[in-house]
Design a protein around this motif. Structure first.
Motif, PDB file in Angstrom:
ATOM      1  N   GLY A  67       3.153  10.145  -1.132  1.00 18.20           N
ATOM      2  CA  GLY A  67       1.878  10.410  -0.923  1.00 18.20           C
ATOM      3  C   GLY A  67       2.045  10.483   0.835  1.00 18.20           C
ATOM      4  N   LYS A  68       1.038  11.130   1.486  1.00 15.30           N
ATOM      5  CA  LYS A  68       0.727  11.084   2.911  1.00 15.30           C
ATOM      6  C   LYS A  68      -0.339  10.379   3.458  1.00 15.30           C
ATOM      7  N   VAL A  69      -0.122   9.548   4.404  1.00 16.40           N
ATOM      8  CA  VAL A  69      -1.395   8.875   5.104  1.00 16.40           C
ATOM      9  C   VAL A  69      -1.254   9.217   6.517  1.00 16.40           C
ATOM     10  N   THR A  88      -6.934   9.617   6.877  1.00 13.41           N
ATOM     11  CA  THR A  88      -6.736  10.274   5.674  1.00 13.41           C
ATOM     12  C   THR A  88      -5.971   9.445   4.754  1.00 13.41           C
ATOM     13  N   SER A  89      -6.525   8.897   3.464  1.00 16.05           N
ATOM     14  CA  SER A  89      -5.935   8.015   2.515  1.00 16.05           C
ATOM     15  C   SER A  89      -4.799   8.800   1.595  1.00 16.05           C
ATOM     16  N   SER A  90      -3.693   8.156   1.025  1.00 15.31           N
ATOM     17  CA  SER A  90      -2.925   8.929   0.042  1.00 15.31           C
ATOM     18  C   SER A  90      -3.382   8.770  -1.135  1.00 15.31           C
ATOM     19  N   LYS A  91      -4.509   8.333  -1.346  1.00 16.43           N
ATOM     20  CA  LYS A  91      -5.132   7.997  -2.712  1.00 16.43           C
ATOM     21  C   LYS A  91      -4.423   6.877  -3.333  1.00 16.43           C
ATOM     22  N   THR A  92      -3.326   6.014  -2.825  1.00 16.58           N
ATOM     23  CA  THR A  92      -2.751   5.039  -3.293  1.00 16.58           C
ATOM     24  C   THR A  92      -2.812   3.786  -2.368  1.00 16.58           C
ATOM     25  N   LEU A  95       0.487   2.618  -0.781  1.00 17.80           N
ATOM     26  CA  LEU A  95       1.034   3.243   0.365  1.00 17.80           C
ATOM     27  C   LEU A  95       0.076   3.287   1.553  1.00 17.80           C
ATOM     28  N   ASP A  96      -1.091   3.450   1.618  1.00 14.19           N
ATOM     29  CA  ASP A  96      -1.770   3.257   2.901  1.00 14.19           C
ATOM     30  C   ASP A  96      -1.625   1.823   3.365  1.00 14.19           C
ATOM     31  N   THR A 127       4.450   9.696   5.638  1.00 16.25           N
ATOM     32  CA  THR A 127       4.831  10.527   4.392  1.00 16.25           C
ATOM     33  C   THR A 127       5.723   9.499   3.777  1.00 16.25           C
TER      34      THR A 127
END
Length: 141
Positions: A67-69, A88-92, A95-96, A127
């Motif tokens: 994911g990308k933060v 912008t969160s990675s939705k995980t 990872l954030d 990323t």
């Protein structure tokens, strides 16, 4: 007969006095003309010195999540991050959290204004790619 130009302030005398006092205050505060003997010191931008990629969180290695933060990072005058906020969160969450923790180790050469280091805000994309090889402790896929 020679003609001389005349300048006349059109408006109230009180307004003219206020403008004049404001101009004097600005000059006294250093907003006026620069002294001829003061050198012009150019500003410098923020420069990355040591920005290793944040570590991939081991606890999600078996899930093969990437994911990308995008972070808002404030770099202080000392060249160290003083604040990191997820834009912008990675939705995980793992990872954030890893991104925020990882950028705290980064080091910069601070931006300068008039020769003095200043705090600077930047946006940083981080990323994460899942491990190329599935960790052994995960078992079969």
């Amino acid at each position: 007969m020679t003609m001389r130009a005349r300048h006349r302030f059109v408006g109230s005398p009180r307004l003219g006095a206020l403008l004049a006092s404001g101009l004097l205050a600005a000059l006294a505060a250093g907003c006026g003309p620069r002294d001829a003997d003061q050198p012009i010191i150019p500003s410098t931008p923020l420069r990355a010195v040591d920005t290793p990629p944040p570590e991939y969180p081991a606890e999600i290695g078996c899930d093969q999540i990437g994911g990308k933060v995008v972070l808002q990072l404030t770099v202080g005058p000392e060249g160290k991050p003083t604040k990191a906020t997820v834009l912008t969160s990675s939705k995980t969450q793992a990872l954030d959290d890893a991104a925020v923790k990882g950028v705290q180790r980064w080091r910069f050469e601070a931006a300068t204004r008039n020769g003095k280091p200043v705090a600077t805000d930047i946006q940083v994309p981080v990323t994460f790619h899942p491990p190329a090889d599935r960790p052994a402790h995960c078992g079969p896929a």
